[in-house]
Motif scaffolding. Sequence first.
Motif, PDB file in Angstrom:
ATOM      1  N   GLY A  54      45.491  67.268  75.201  1.00  0.00           N
ATOM      2  CA  GLY A  54      46.033  68.339  76.026  1.00  0.00           C
ATOM      3  C   GLY A  54      45.604  69.729  75.615  1.00  0.00           C
ATOM      4  O   GLY A  54      45.685  70.660  76.411  1.00  0.00           O
ATOM      5  N   GLN A  55      45.160  69.887  74.384  1.00  0.00           N
ATOM      6  CA  GLN A  55      44.908  71.223  73.866  1.00  0.00           C
ATOM      7  C   GLN A  55      43.441  71.546  73.605  1.00  0.00           C
ATOM      8  O   GLN A  55      43.098  72.710  73.476  1.00  0.00           O
ATOM      9  N   ASP A  56      42.602  70.559  73.499  1.00  0.00           N
ATOM     10  CA  ASP A  56      41.226  70.794  73.071  1.00  0.00           C
ATOM     11  C   ASP A  56      40.197  70.551  74.171  1.00  0.00           C
ATOM     12  O   ASP A  56      39.088  70.105  73.916  1.00  0.00           O
ATOM     13  N   ARG A  57      40.561  70.877  75.377  1.00  0.00           N
ATOM     14  CA  ARG A  57      39.661  70.665  76.505  1.00  0.00           C
ATOM     15  C   ARG A  57      38.358  71.439  76.365  1.00  0.00           C
ATOM     16  O   ARG A  57      37.295  70.941  76.707  1.00  0.00           O
ATOM     17  N   ASP A  85      42.920  66.911  70.421  1.00  0.00           N
ATOM     18  CA  ASP A  85      44.188  66.699  71.119  1.00  0.00           C
ATOM     19  C   ASP A  85      43.879  66.701  72.609  1.00  0.00           C
ATOM     20  O   ASP A  85      43.309  67.663  73.136  1.00  0.00           O
TER      21      ASP A  85
END
Length: 127
Positions: free
Chosen positions: A73-76, A71
């Motif tokens: 936005g979430q899995d940086r 994702d």
Amino acid sequence: MGMTISALARTAGVNVETVRYYQRRGLIDTPERGEGIRRYEAEDVRRLGFIRSAQGAGFTLEQIGELLQLDAGQDRARARELAAERIAALDLKIAELQAARGALMRLARQCHASEEGPCPIIAAFEG
């Protein structure tokens, strides 16, 4: 309406077999047949572009599959981890290439320094 697989491949700059291979690997969805033919959308062109760009950076298809699942936005943290792994692999490859370049430059200097005996370049590759 969408595009055929050949139009998708042409637009993305790959061949049809590449698209099919990516489908078998699960990197691109295989759309249902509508009126006997599969239709692809702009998102498929974007995804092929992503795959080609990631391959250009040296990511494996397995790593690309993982990147596609992340994702944005979430899995940086995982994306950074994958990038760090790739950077380390590139650094290793660069070191290997620099060593090979240095060795070849030495052989070329030796070859240029004398016309006597066997060529050091050819001799190095023979033995």
